[in-house]
Write an enzyme that holds these catalytic residues in place. Structure first.
Site, PDB file in Angstrom:
ATOM      1  N   ARG A 235       0.864  -1.177   0.000  1.00 22.96           N
ATOM      2  CA  ARG A 235       0.000   0.000   0.000  1.00 22.96           C
ATOM      3  C   ARG A 235       0.898   1.224   0.000  1.00 22.96           C
ATOM      4  O   ARG A 235       2.006   1.204   0.553  1.00 22.96           O
ATOM      5  CB  ARG A 235      -0.928   0.034   1.235  1.00 22.96           C
ATOM      6  N   GLU A 264      -4.535   7.861  -4.712  1.00 25.90           N
ATOM      7  CA  GLU A 264      -4.830   7.206  -5.989  1.00 25.90           C
ATOM      8  C   GLU A 264      -6.152   7.719  -6.540  1.00 25.90           C
ATOM      9  O   GLU A 264      -7.114   7.850  -5.786  1.00 25.90           O
ATOM     10  CB  GLU A 264      -4.875   5.688  -5.801  1.00 25.90           C
ATOM     11  N   HIS A 283      -1.887   0.711  -9.673  1.00 22.16           N
ATOM     12  CA  HIS A 283      -2.459  -0.249  -8.714  1.00 22.16           C
ATOM     13  C   HIS A 283      -3.083  -1.433  -9.458  1.00 22.16           C
ATOM     14  O   HIS A 283      -4.232  -1.807  -9.232  1.00 22.16           O
ATOM     15  CB  HIS A 283      -3.505   0.431  -7.814  1.00 22.16           C
TER      16      HIS A 283
END
Length: 316
Positions: A235, A264, A283
């Site tokens: 993360r 994000e 991601h």
């Protein structure tokens, strides 16, 4: 799940329950069990929750009979899960469903950095013939040390592949203890500072918890030797971004493959986009067309356990 996956899941569930009646439905006023599928979260991120995702989260919070929630993701760091756990609701994840895919992607990041692919691809775009023999030969991977933070399915998978390539593996995990092969040594998160000075590679694949949030801060980065490369498929909040960017700018870090970020989507103005020694992906390290059915299988296995009163797997 998609309609097709739901049909497969329904058939599997019916067989698992011996043909007993069952219901898979959207949450209304109440529910005992909820499955947070990709249909619920879509492409939303922790900082940009879609309206229908928020409605579902609100429904979870307000369902008085809710006892168990299963998430399609491998992590459960969204605030809703903490709220549910605090009131006694069991929360399970799909940890392991996409582990093999993430491992493949993280290994690709290591190999691209090790073999100078960012520079080679830039040379290709410029139609420039730039063989590595003229710009500094890359080091052999064999004999280097990889510090792998997180010892779940992804961390262990990465350790096996890197060890096969001849790297010395150090595992950083939630507890101290005897080394678990292929790692040759193990330390807890709190002792990571002891092993960072020996790292050639720092691979982050741990869950985001209060113990791992900001684990790689300015002080941790300062303990790394020059020339280290970093891979983050955990993360974004595990590695503090401002000191990370500074270390990359100064060359203290030789390069990074980053799939996750503190915010994000990664803002367009982030300097990470244009750094010649950084690979950025959105991601997407764990995305694959086989994930949906693997997630469904984990949920169905846990649902069987739920109906039989057995302990749930991947409980947070």
């Amino acid at each position: 799940m998609s309609p097709e996956a739901a049909r497969h899941a329904g058939g599997g569930l019916q067989a698992a329950l011996g043909g007993k009646p069952y219901v898979l439905a959207n949450i209304g006023d109440d529910a005992d069990v909820a499955f947070v599928s990709r249909d619920v979260t879509g492409l939303s991120t922790k900082h940009a929750v879609l309206p229908h995702t928020q409605r579902f989260h609100d429904a979870l919070r307000s369902a008085p009979s809710l006892k168990w929630v299963h998430a399609h993701s491998s992590g459960a760091d969204r605030p809703v899960y903490g709220d549910l756990i605090a009131r006694g609701v069991a929360v399970t994840t799909s940890s392991g469903a996409n582990a093999g895919v993430v491992v493949q992607t993280a290994l690709a990041g290591v190999l691209m950095l090790a073999r100078c692919f960012p520079q080679l691809l830039a040379a290709q775009r410029n139609r420039s013939w730039a063989p590595l023999v003229g710009s500094g030969l890359p080091r052999d991977l064999a004999g280097q040390t990889a510090v792998i933070v997180g010892w779940g399915p992804i961390g262990r998978g990465m350790a096996s592949l890197l060890a096969a390539l001849g790297l010395h593996v150090v595992a950083v995990r939630s507890t101290d203890g005897a080394a678990e092969p292929p790692a040759s040594e193990t330390v807890s998160y709190e002792r990571i500072g002891e092993v960072l000075p020996r790292a050639d590679w720092l691979v982050l694949c741990c869950p985001l918890t209060e113990r791992t949030r900001g684990l790689i801060d300015a002080a941790a980065l300062a303990r790394l030797p020059a020339g280290v490369r970093l891979v983050n498929v955990a993360r974004g909040e595990v590695a503090e971004e401002p000191p990370l960017i500074d270390a990359l700018r100064r060359g203290a870090l030789a390069g990074a493959y980053l799939d996750v970020f503190a915010h994000e989507p990664l803002p367009a103005e982030s300097p990470l986009w244009d750094m010649p020694n950084v690979i950025v992906t959105p991601h997407t390290a764990g995305h694959s067309d086989g994930n949906e059915m693997r997630v469904a299988a984990i949920f169905l296995d846990n649902l069987r356990r739920w109906t039989e009163g057995q302990p749930l797997l991947n409980r947070v």
